[in-house]
Design an enzyme around this catalytic site. Sequence first.
Site, mmCIF file in Angstrom:
data_model
loop_
_atom_site.group_PDB
_atom_site.id
_atom_site.type_symbol
_atom_site.label_atom_id
_atom_site.label_comp_id
_atom_site.label_asym_id
_atom_site.label_seq_id
_atom_site.Cartn_x
_atom_site.Cartn_y
_atom_site.Cartn_z
ATOM 1 N N SER A 1 51.956 156.708 -17.181
ATOM 2 C CA SER A 1 51.933 157.958 -16.432
ATOM 3 C C SER A 1 50.495 158.350 -16.153
ATOM 4 O O SER A 1 49.589 158.010 -16.921
ATOM 5 C CB SER A 1 52.616 159.066 -17.240
ATOM 6 O OG SER A 1 52.378 160.333 -16.671
ATOM 7 N N TYR B 1 53.197 163.912 -24.990
ATOM 8 C CA TYR B 1 53.539 162.880 -24.003
ATOM 9 C C TYR B 1 52.279 162.177 -23.502
ATOM 10 O O TYR B 1 52.217 160.947 -23.426
ATOM 11 C CB TYR B 1 54.294 163.528 -22.844
ATOM 12 C CG TYR B 1 54.707 162.593 -21.748
ATOM 13 C CD1 TYR B 1 55.832 161.785 -21.880
ATOM 14 C CD2 TYR B 1 53.986 162.532 -20.553
ATOM 15 C CE1 TYR B 1 56.235 160.933 -20.855
ATOM 16 C CE2 TYR B 1 54.373 161.690 -19.525
ATOM 17 C CZ TYR B 1 55.489 160.889 -19.679
ATOM 18 O OH TYR B 1 55.879 160.041 -18.662
#
Length: 253
Positions: free
Chosen positions: A144, A157
């Site tokens: 990501s 995350y």
Amino acid sequence: MKRLDGKTILIAGSGGIGAGLAQRCAAEGANVVLGDIDIAGVEAVAAGIRTDGGSIVATRLDGAEESSVGEAVALAVSTFGGLDGLHVNFASLSGNSEDGLLDMTMDEIDASLRVNLRGYVLCTRAALPPMIQRGGGSIVYTSSGSAYVAEPVRVAYAMAKSGGHALMRHVASRYGVDGIRANSIAPGVIVHDRFPAEIRAAMEEMTIEATFVKSRVGRPEDIAAAGAYLLSDDAGYVTGQVISVDGGRTVRA
């Protein structure tokens, strides 16, 4: 093209992107093992691929459980005779996405790291031995932009995705001698039909405003195309890299 003809690919994590990965790999000639905790969803994807003539086995896979990961790898080997590629694609966005570090509980942080980082380690440890025995192969991790863009939210995350880059580079450098390549794909906002229509419309507007590509938004097919390339021999000299597929949302040297 049949760039993956005869190769056995394990895709850990389905959903919108995972379904696209499985469909593209099967279309490229791979024997696909698709695993996810949502076994009904996996079986639906597999049924569609079989209808199109693809080779696929569906299985339940909990990426955070070592035994479950091992069973999925063993299934690939026993069904198709070996393992040539792994794409680790699952993720957890547990907790309130707007919380900062001081607002999160340690249970929320641990839950995110358990899936998003420890789970990637478990998949790698399970897949490496049969891939090395096979003579080498390719591991692809879904990452990501959160791994390298400062954000005030989703800290666990982002930490996990940054750790995933370190894992990928370790695998590429340590096991390259065994014929293993490792790379990561960092998607931007990927819009698919699993999002409710009103959320999808808002995401599309936001994404087009923020990216260089103005004609459309990212789709699972975009990640699948990059994944199939990295898993194939066409990418035989590509390893240790993070490839952003985000319409130019992030620009890095």
